[in-house]
Design a protein around this motif. Sequence first.
Motif, mmCIF file in Angstrom:
data_model
loop_
_atom_site.group_PDB
_atom_site.id
_atom_site.type_symbol
_atom_site.label_atom_id
_atom_site.label_comp_id
_atom_site.label_asym_id
_atom_site.label_seq_id
_atom_site.Cartn_x
_atom_site.Cartn_y
_atom_site.Cartn_z
ATOM 1 N N LYS A 15 0.831 -1.205 0.000
ATOM 2 C CA LYS A 15 0.000 0.000 0.000
ATOM 3 C C LYS A 15 0.868 1.260 0.000
ATOM 4 N N ILE A 16 1.845 1.314 0.879
ATOM 5 C CA ILE A 16 2.685 2.509 0.986
ATOM 6 C C ILE A 16 3.566 2.646 -0.252
ATOM 7 N N GLY A 17 4.110 1.530 -0.747
ATOM 8 C CA GLY A 17 4.896 1.571 -1.982
ATOM 9 C C GLY A 17 4.080 2.097 -3.149
ATOM 10 N N THR A 18 2.832 1.677 -3.240
ATOM 11 C CA THR A 18 1.941 2.150 -4.301
ATOM 12 C C THR A 18 1.690 3.651 -4.171
ATOM 13 N N LEU A 19 1.482 4.128 -2.950
ATOM 14 C CA LEU A 19 1.278 5.572 -2.738
ATOM 15 C C LEU A 19 2.508 6.382 -3.164
ATOM 16 N N ILE A 20 3.687 5.850 -2.867
ATOM 17 C CA ILE A 20 4.923 6.539 -3.250
ATOM 18 C C ILE A 20 5.046 6.596 -4.769
ATOM 19 N N VAL A 21 4.798 5.467 -5.441
ATOM 20 C CA VAL A 21 4.892 5.440 -6.904
ATOM 21 C C VAL A 21 3.834 6.338 -7.532
ATOM 22 N N ARG A 22 2.634 6.390 -6.956
ATOM 23 C CA ARG A 22 1.586 7.278 -7.481
ATOM 24 C C ARG A 22 2.035 8.732 -7.417
ATOM 25 N N GLU A 23 2.638 9.112 -6.316
ATOM 26 C CA GLU A 23 3.143 10.488 -6.180
ATOM 27 C C GLU A 23 4.211 10.771 -7.231
ATOM 28 N N MET A 24 5.073 9.803 -7.496
ATOM 29 C CA MET A 24 6.098 9.964 -8.540
ATOM 30 C C MET A 24 5.458 10.088 -9.910
ATOM 31 N N ARG A 25 4.489 9.234 -10.174
ATOM 32 C CA ARG A 25 3.805 9.247 -11.472
ATOM 33 C C ARG A 25 3.170 10.596 -11.740
ATOM 34 N N ASP A 26 2.588 11.186 -10.727
ATOM 35 C CA ASP A 26 1.923 12.469 -10.890
ATOM 36 C C ASP A 26 2.914 13.613 -11.082
ATOM 37 N N TYR A 27 4.193 13.378 -10.809
ATOM 38 C CA TYR A 27 5.219 14.408 -10.913
ATOM 39 C C TYR A 27 5.738 14.581 -12.344
ATOM 40 N N ILE A 28 5.717 13.519 -13.147
ATOM 41 C CA ILE A 28 6.314 13.615 -14.476
ATOM 42 C C ILE A 28 5.350 14.235 -15.480
ATOM 43 N N SER A 29 5.903 14.760 -16.562
ATOM 44 C CA SER A 29 5.083 15.360 -17.618
ATOM 45 C C SER A 29 4.694 14.287 -18.639
ATOM 46 N N PRO A 30 3.694 14.578 -19.490
ATOM 47 C CA PRO A 30 3.181 13.556 -20.417
ATOM 48 C C PRO A 30 4.219 12.980 -21.384
ATOM 49 N N GLU A 31 5.234 13.743 -21.757
ATOM 50 C CA GLU A 31 6.218 13.222 -22.705
ATOM 51 C C GLU A 31 7.301 12.369 -22.033
ATOM 52 N N GLN A 32 7.285 12.301 -20.722
ATOM 53 C CA GLN A 32 8.248 11.499 -19.988
ATOM 54 C C GLN A 32 7.624 10.153 -19.628
ATOM 55 N N PHE A 33 8.462 9.191 -19.303
ATOM 56 C CA PHE A 33 7.921 7.934 -18.792
ATOM 57 C C PHE A 33 8.855 7.364 -17.746
ATOM 58 N N ILE A 34 8.302 6.486 -16.917
ATOM 59 C CA ILE A 34 9.022 5.937 -15.775
ATOM 60 C C ILE A 34 9.258 4.443 -15.991
ATOM 61 N N TYR A 35 10.484 4.018 -15.707
ATOM 62 C CA TYR A 35 10.797 2.596 -15.613
ATOM 63 C C TYR A 35 10.871 2.236 -14.138
ATOM 64 N N ILE A 36 10.282 1.121 -13.801
ATOM 65 C CA ILE A 36 10.440 0.589 -12.452
ATOM 66 C C ILE A 36 10.723 -0.904 -12.604
ATOM 67 N N HIS A 37 11.759 -1.362 -11.961
ATOM 68 C CA HIS A 37 12.168 -2.761 -12.073
ATOM 69 C C HIS A 37 11.652 -3.536 -10.864
ATOM 70 N N VAL A 38 10.926 -4.613 -11.139
ATOM 71 C CA VAL A 38 10.404 -5.462 -10.071
ATOM 72 C C VAL A 38 10.665 -6.921 -10.438
ATOM 73 N N GLU A 39 10.693 -7.751 -9.439
ATOM 74 C CA GLU A 39 10.833 -9.188 -9.668
ATOM 75 C C GLU A 39 9.529 -9.711 -10.289
ATOM 76 N N PRO A 40 9.592 -10.790 -11.082
ATOM 77 C CA PRO A 40 8.410 -11.273 -11.805
ATOM 78 C C PRO A 40 7.179 -11.550 -10.938
ATOM 79 N N LYS A 41 7.359 -11.969 -9.710
ATOM 80 C CA LYS A 41 6.204 -12.302 -8.857
ATOM 81 C C LYS A 41 5.997 -11.287 -7.739
#
Length: 143
Positions: free
Chosen positions: A93-119
């Motif tokens: 839950k907290i990790g998702t909130l942090i990523v949401r805040e990051m997502r809202d920070y970038i502009s439309p022409e930018q994109f975010i990579y996040i690396h996670v394990e497959p499961k």
Amino acid sequence: MASRKIIVRTLLRKDVDDQLVDDINALLKQQHSKAFECDKNEILDGLNHVHTVVAFKNNRVVGMGDLHFLRCKSHIFASVHNLVVKDDLDVTKIGTLIVREMRDYISPEQFIYIHVEPKDPIIPHLEKLGFERNRKIRYKFRR
């Protein structure tokens, strides 16, 4: 009675004090036992080129993530690093909130990579936030 509310927001220069530095170092050590310790000046200097998002509970840092930007000729990449939440809390839950805040920070022409394990249990939450699975194969080089 202590508050149970988690507040997630961008780290500001005025937030950086000795307690915050100790909290961040504890989180980084939890994430990786060989993590470097950082001091107040390193955190302040990092704010010049990294967008740091923190989760606070009762004025203590309980989660954090760094959004790093890389400008290429064609576009700007952002990648998430040091996404870590204190073990005894709702990590997803907290990790998702942090990523949401990051997502809202970038502009439309930018994109975010996040690396996670497959499961990783955060994957469905990332997909709800609009992240798509990248089909590229990634390799890690280590000396």
